[in-house]
Design a protein around this motif. Structure first.
Motif, PDB file in Angstrom:
ATOM      1  N   MET A 122      21.038  43.437  51.728  1.00 54.69           N
ATOM      2  CA  MET A 122      21.006  42.006  51.440  1.00 54.69           C
ATOM      3  C   MET A 122      20.880  41.804  49.941  1.00 54.69           C
ATOM      4  N   SER A 123      21.867  41.200  49.387  1.00 53.09           N
ATOM      5  CA  SER A 123      21.851  40.956  47.955  1.00 53.09           C
ATOM      6  C   SER A 123      22.603  39.663  47.681  1.00 53.09           C
ATOM      7  N   LYS A 124      21.970  38.782  46.934  1.00 50.67           N
ATOM      8  CA  LYS A 124      22.572  37.494  46.596  1.00 50.67           C
ATOM      9  C   LYS A 124      23.855  37.706  45.781  1.00 50.67           C
ATOM     10  N   ILE A 125      23.780  38.596  44.783  1.00 55.77           N
ATOM     11  CA  ILE A 125      24.941  38.860  43.928  1.00 55.77           C
ATOM     12  C   ILE A 125      26.112  39.417  44.748  1.00 55.77           C
ATOM     13  N   ARG A 126      25.796  40.362  45.661  1.00 52.52           N
ATOM     14  CA  ARG A 126      26.857  40.940  46.494  1.00 52.52           C
ATOM     15  C   ARG A 126      27.501  39.841  47.344  1.00 52.52           C
ATOM     16  N   ASP A 127      26.697  38.957  47.921  1.00 52.22           N
ATOM     17  CA  ASP A 127      27.230  37.849  48.724  1.00 52.22           C
ATOM     18  C   ASP A 127      28.116  36.935  47.884  1.00 52.22           C
ATOM     19  N   GLU A 128      27.695  36.666  46.662  1.00 49.45           N
ATOM     20  CA  GLU A 128      28.486  35.789  45.780  1.00 49.45           C
ATOM     21  C   GLU A 128      29.834  36.426  45.436  1.00 49.45           C
ATOM     22  N   VAL A 129      29.812  37.744  45.164  1.00 45.98           N
ATOM     23  CA  VAL A 129      31.064  38.443  44.840  1.00 45.98           C
ATOM     24  C   VAL A 129      31.999  38.417  46.044  1.00 45.98           C
ATOM     25  N   VAL A 130      31.452  38.688  47.231  1.00 37.93           N
ATOM     26  CA  VAL A 130      32.281  38.691  48.437  1.00 37.93           C
ATOM     27  C   VAL A 130      32.828  37.290  48.715  1.00 37.93           C
ATOM     28  N   SER A 131      32.039  36.249  48.491  1.00 41.72           N
ATOM     29  CA  SER A 131      32.633  34.923  48.758  1.00 41.72           C
ATOM     30  C   SER A 131      33.622  34.503  47.707  1.00 41.72           C
ATOM     31  N   ALA A 132      33.417  34.880  46.448  1.00 41.23           N
ATOM     32  CA  ALA A 132      34.441  34.607  45.431  1.00 41.23           C
ATOM     33  C   ALA A 132      35.734  35.347  45.791  1.00 41.23           C
ATOM     34  N   ASN A 133      35.583  36.563  46.318  1.00 41.85           N
ATOM     35  CA  ASN A 133      36.766  37.336  46.704  1.00 41.85           C
ATOM     36  C   ASN A 133      37.498  36.686  47.879  1.00 41.85           C
ATOM     37  N   ASP A 134      36.758  36.133  48.835  1.00 43.31           N
ATOM     38  CA  ASP A 134      37.396  35.418  49.953  1.00 43.31           C
ATOM     39  C   ASP A 134      38.266  34.286  49.426  1.00 43.31           C
ATOM     40  N   ALA A 135      37.743  33.547  48.446  1.00 46.37           N
ATOM     41  CA  ALA A 135      38.509  32.431  47.874  1.00 46.37           C
ATOM     42  C   ALA A 135      39.771  32.964  47.170  1.00 46.37           C
ATOM     43  N   TYR A 136      39.637  34.096  46.490  1.00 46.63           N
ATOM     44  CA  TYR A 136      40.783  34.689  45.776  1.00 46.63           C
ATOM     45  C   TYR A 136      41.885  35.116  46.757  1.00 46.63           C
ATOM     46  N   THR A 137      41.491  35.770  47.839  1.00 46.69           N
ATOM     47  CA  THR A 137      42.492  36.261  48.799  1.00 46.69           C
ATOM     48  C   THR A 137      43.189  35.100  49.516  1.00 46.69           C
ATOM     49  N   ALA A 138      42.483  33.976  49.669  1.00 48.73           N
ATOM     50  CA  ALA A 138      43.062  32.824  50.376  1.00 48.73           C
ATOM     51  C   ALA A 138      44.279  32.275  49.626  1.00 48.73           C
ATOM     52  N   TYR A 153      15.923  51.933  41.630  1.00 46.44           N
ATOM     53  CA  TYR A 153      15.930  50.583  42.217  1.00 46.44           C
ATOM     54  C   TYR A 153      17.228  49.804  41.975  1.00 46.44           C
ATOM     55  N   ILE A 154      18.206  50.415  41.271  1.00 46.90           N
ATOM     56  CA  ILE A 154      19.470  49.688  41.036  1.00 46.90           C
ATOM     57  C   ILE A 154      20.400  49.859  42.238  1.00 46.90           C
ATOM     58  N   PRO A 155      20.752  48.758  42.946  1.00 45.07           N
ATOM     59  CA  PRO A 155      21.716  48.895  44.045  1.00 45.07           C
ATOM     60  C   PRO A 155      23.107  49.189  43.461  1.00 45.07           C
ATOM     61  N   VAL A 156      23.810  50.116  44.087  1.00 46.54           N
ATOM     62  CA  VAL A 156      25.189  50.420  43.666  1.00 46.54           C
ATOM     63  C   VAL A 156      26.086  50.235  44.890  1.00 46.54           C
ATOM     64  N   HIS A 157      26.912  49.180  44.867  1.00 48.22           N
ATOM     65  CA  HIS A 157      27.760  48.839  46.009  1.00 48.22           C
ATOM     66  C   HIS A 157      29.147  49.450  45.842  1.00 48.22           C
ATOM     67  N   GLY A 158      29.668  50.081  46.880  1.00 49.48           N
ATOM     68  CA  GLY A 158      31.017  50.646  46.836  1.00 49.48           C
ATOM     69  C   GLY A 158      32.005  49.785  47.598  1.00 49.48           C
ATOM     70  N   PHE A 159      33.170  49.535  46.977  1.00 44.80           N
ATOM     71  CA  PHE A 159      34.216  48.742  47.636  1.00 44.80           C
ATOM     72  C   PHE A 159      35.592  49.349  47.355  1.00 44.80           C
ATOM     73  N   THR A 192      46.441  42.567  49.700  1.00 40.83           N
ATOM     74  CA  THR A 192      45.856  41.291  50.134  1.00 40.83           C
ATOM     75  C   THR A 192      44.847  40.711  49.137  1.00 40.83           C
ATOM     76  N   GLY A 193      44.398  41.533  48.189  1.00 36.26           N
ATOM     77  CA  GLY A 193      43.366  41.091  47.246  1.00 36.26           C
ATOM     78  C   GLY A 193      41.951  41.237  47.776  1.00 36.26           C
ATOM     79  N   LYS A 194      41.817  41.727  49.009  1.00 37.77           N
ATOM     80  CA  LYS A 194      40.502  41.758  49.651  1.00 37.77           C
ATOM     81  C   LYS A 194      39.654  42.967  49.229  1.00 37.77           C
ATOM     82  N   LEU A 195      38.354  42.733  49.037  1.00 36.09           N
ATOM     83  CA  LEU A 195      37.374  43.794  48.788  1.00 36.09           C
ATOM     84  C   LEU A 195      36.801  44.262  50.125  1.00 36.09           C
TER      85      LEU A 195
END
Lengths: 185, 185
Positions: free
Chosen positions: A1-17, B165-171, B177-180
């Motif tokens: 759970m990470s706010k930043i990760r959620d924000e990146v994923v939702s910005a990406n959803d908008a980009y792919t749309a 403590y630094i989260p490192v997310h892989g995508f 499609t532009g999707k992550l």
């Protein structure tokens, strides 16, 4: 759970749309060039140099330095993907101007946590243990911006895997105005 | 005299004309994170991840690999500029999937000029002399994309200069499609 990760994923959803026909762009850069520039958050090379998706390779690291890894990337860019013209774009107010190898090594030896800088220089704010591993890394700090651009353009031009005919342009991006100022190399 | 250079300078003129108040952005990334991704021309991390100028560090190299230089940049990003969350974003149809160290070294030994790839693999098109300097570089090619993302996320997490403590997310970014798409690491 990470706010930043959620924000990146939702910005990406908008980009792919609204992705359009970008899914059919070919792998080699359409405009046949590459830019090496700094990781600085204030720089958006696509915007400051007018790049659309598919146009050009963009290589970024701390300082926009011609590190061995930047040269690895540039050689792949030319040899396998056909770019024939390169830009080295460093910038004013770069973080790399604010410290030296000795300062970085001292701060890391004291703690791995974030440090801060004030009028007296860098201070360690951390509580977690430090590491002397920083002694084994060349941090590629910058003393003089114009000299760093010249040094890096020349390092690239002189590299044994870089053909003579590739133009390498040096610029300094002004963080105050967004302007690219040419450096004579 | 270069057409590409002129185009970049004029695109920059247009950018500076509408620069707004971006000249007063501070050096540390406002949203406190960094993205490591590939230099590929089709990728625009500001667009695909929703970044405005000032938001986040962006590090790019051939493959979006956790090279020593990418780690240099990430450690500076955290220790001196306060980022506390990182993304490793590689992508489908990456050029790094199309060759091996042996192929690259052979092509460079034969000529420094651009080569091409067809159904039979890579072919050297060049006429200029080659160099064996490519034998001394690890090109960081990719065999399996998911494995490369895992390897790189873990290399960063395990590095002695990176706090736990630094989260490192892989995508993996899908060029079609532009999707992550998240990679479980």
């Amino acid at each position: 759970m990470s706010k930043i990760r959620d924000e990146v994923v939702s910005a990406n959803d908008a980009y792919t749309a609204d992705f359009g026909d970008k899914g059919s762009l070919p792998m080699p850069p359409g405009r046949g060039f590459a830019i090496l520039t700094c990781m600085d958050a204030r720089l958006d090379p696509a915007k400051y140099a007018g790049l659309a998706e598919g146009d050009a390779h963009v290589i970024r690291n701390a300082g926009g330095r011609a590190s061995d890894d930047a040269i690895r990337s540039l050689v792949i860019s030319h040899k396998l993907l056909g770019t024939n013209e390169w830009f080295v774009i460093q910038h004013t107010d770069c973080g790399m101007l604010t410290f030296t190898d000795d300062i970085m090594r001292g701060l890391l030896a004291s703690s791995l946590d974030t440090s801060s800088v004030d009028a007296d220089g860098w201070h360690d704010n951390g509580k977690s243990p430090g590491s002397t591993e920083g002694n084994h890394i060349a941090w590629l700090t910058i003393k003089d911006l114009t000299e760093a651009v010249k040094e890096d353009v020349n390092r690239i031009k002189d590299h044994p895997l870089v053909p003579d005919y590739i133009p390498v342009h040096g610029f300094i991006y002004d963080c105050g105005t967004g302007k690219l100022n040419a450096v004579k190399t």
